[in-house]
Design an enzyme around this catalytic site. Structure first.
Site, PDB file in Angstrom:
ATOM      1  N   HIS A  65       0.838  -1.198   0.000  1.00 42.91           N
ATOM      2  CA  HIS A  65       0.000   0.000   0.000  1.00 42.91           C
ATOM      3  C   HIS A  65       0.871   1.245   0.000  1.00 42.91           C
ATOM      4  O   HIS A  65       1.996   1.244   0.495  1.00 42.91           O
ATOM      5  CB  HIS A  65      -0.964   0.009   1.187  1.00 42.91           C
ATOM      6  CG  HIS A  65      -0.308   0.140   2.531  1.00 42.91           C
ATOM      7  ND1 HIS A  65      -0.101   1.354   3.143  1.00 42.91           N
ATOM      8  CD2 HIS A  65       0.184  -0.797   3.380  1.00 42.91           C
ATOM      9  CE1 HIS A  65       0.483   1.164   4.310  1.00 42.91           C
ATOM     10  NE2 HIS A  65       0.666  -0.130   4.482  1.00 42.91           N
ATOM     11  N   GLU A 203      -5.400   1.666   2.413  1.00 49.22           N
ATOM     12  CA  GLU A 203      -5.186   0.510   3.287  1.00 49.22           C
ATOM     13  C   GLU A 203      -5.369   0.879   4.748  1.00 49.22           C
ATOM     14  O   GLU A 203      -5.917   0.102   5.540  1.00 49.22           O
ATOM     15  CB  GLU A 203      -3.775  -0.052   3.059  1.00 49.22           C
ATOM     16  CG  GLU A 203      -3.473  -1.361   3.797  1.00 49.22           C
ATOM     17  CD  GLU A 203      -2.810  -1.170   5.155  1.00 49.22           C
ATOM     18  OE1 GLU A 203      -2.562  -2.168   5.826  1.00 49.22           O
ATOM     19  OE2 GLU A 203      -2.540   0.000   5.536  1.00 49.22           O
ATOM     20  N   ASP A 226       4.895  -5.358   3.041  1.00 49.49           N
ATOM     21  CA  ASP A 226       4.337  -4.507   4.085  1.00 49.49           C
ATOM     22  C   ASP A 226       5.330  -4.395   5.238  1.00 49.49           C
ATOM     23  O   ASP A 226       6.380  -5.058   5.250  1.00 49.49           O
ATOM     24  CB  ASP A 226       2.998  -5.072   4.568  1.00 49.49           C
ATOM     25  CG  ASP A 226       2.065  -4.007   5.117  1.00 49.49           C
ATOM     26  OD1 ASP A 226       2.512  -2.863   5.333  1.00 49.49           O
ATOM     27  OD2 ASP A 226       0.879  -4.315   5.351  1.00 49.49           O
TER      28      ASP A 226
END
Length: 350
Positions: A65, A203, A226
């Site tokens: 994201h 996100e 992430d």
């Protein structure tokens, strides 16, 4: 190790949830150098596409994201301050006196305490921000609008002879930086699958962009990039996991997804064979992987994450050694992928 100009550009591009256009434009400018095509969903998620020469090739999705935590202005006050709602899981202990930026107006400000005790985040998730105006008239003349996004003031620092980088938004900038670096490395390679590399929006506010992006790409295999909170320095912690400098994270549990076991096994084997530092991790938070994993008919999903200290605060910490480990593992893992392996991951639970 990491291009300094690129690092500055990525960290300094604002991208609070729902207003990710600036960081998206940085990605577009870089992606077009290394891809066959750039695609978007209708919320703003962006992907670079490297097409296979094979017909009806499977789709491999590498995604993270690009939105960061921040605030959205919700009310103007008579004394010239504004009230803003927090977007994302911001640590309330970091807020009093924090420098903030309203990118749309290039206005600098600071977060105030609501009370004499200095509490900066109230029970509704609101903060009080001072942009330097004395009254409501001055505030209205500044052209600030309800709905404007406010970010932490961008921070990027690295001490000489240290592998650690201090930045205001690693949770939201690790994936964009990694993806650009990854695409540079594979720009002259071809695969027997279509490769989609890019970032989702929103996100931080409920894993929204990944749902539309997954429906756009229709992946057969997903790799999520992430960050996870480091628990390696606190005085009282049950498990010391996510230690900075000890390598990428092999996540075997996430609150919203159980990663594919065969994928985890393959990643561990690769790291051991290639002598890439890695560490096991489990997360009690959610992630984009939840929707990649379960939308449509399902998709085997793998994390290649890194630990971050002070995540979702104005000054978070990443270790370049972990970034390098994750980059090497990602390159090697994708380099060894083929259609047979992808099919075996899809059949792992049969």
């Amino acid at each position: 190790m990491v291009d300094k100009t690129l690092l500055n550009e990525v960290i300094n591009a604002p991208g609070v949830s729902g207003n990710e256009k600036a960081i998206s434009q940085v990605l577009r400018n870089e992606f077009k150098k290394y891809s066959d095509e750039i695609i978007y969903d209708n919320l703003g998620s962006i992907y670079a596409v490297k097409k296979s020469k094979q017909k009806n090739a499977p789709h491999v999705l590498i995604s993270g994201h690009m939105d960061e935590v921040g605030f959205i202005i919700k009310k103007f006050n008579e004394n010239g301050t504004v009230k803003a709602l927090s977007l994302g899981e911001i640590n309330k202990n970091c807020l009093l006196g924090t420098a903030v930026l309203l990118p749309a107006r290039d206005l600098h400000g600071t977060i105030l305490g609501f009370d004499v005790e200095g509490n900066a985040l109230d029970s509704k998730g609101d903060v009080l921000i001072d942009f330097g105006f004395s009254n409501l008239n001055e505030l209205e003349e500044s052209d600030i609008k309800l709905g404007d996004r406010v970010s932490f003031l961008p921070v990027l620092n690295k001490n000489e002879n240290s592998s650690k980088i201090f930045a205001s938004n690693w949770n939201g900038r690790y994936a964009p930086l990694m993806e650009i670096e990854f695409l540079k490395e594979i720009q002259n390679e071809s695969f027997d699958f279509d490769l989609f590399v890019g970032c989702t929006v929103q996100e931080q506010v409920g894993l929204r962009g990944v749902q539309t992006a997954t429906n756009l790409v229709k992946p057969d295999l997903g790799i999520v990039l992430d960050t996870d909170q480091a628990f390696d320095y606190q005085e009282k912690v049950d498990d010391r996991i996510g230690c900075l400098g000890k390598g990428l994270l092999v996540n075997f549990y996430d609150k919203t997804v159980l990663p594919n076991r065969l994928l985890i096994s393959e990643l561990k084997k690769l790291c051991r064979n290639k002598r890439i530092p890695f560490q096991f991790y489990y997360s009690m938070e959610g992630s984009d992987a939840a929707w990649i994993n379960k939308l449509r008919t399902g998709c085997p999903t793998l994390f290649i994450n890194v630990p971050i200290r002070n995540m979702n605060t104005p000054n978070s910490v990443l270790d370049l050694n972990d970034f390098s480990s994750a980059k090497e593992a990602l390159l090697d893992f994708v380099g060894e992928l083929n259609t047979d392996k992808i099919q075996s991951f899809k059949e792992e639970n049969r």
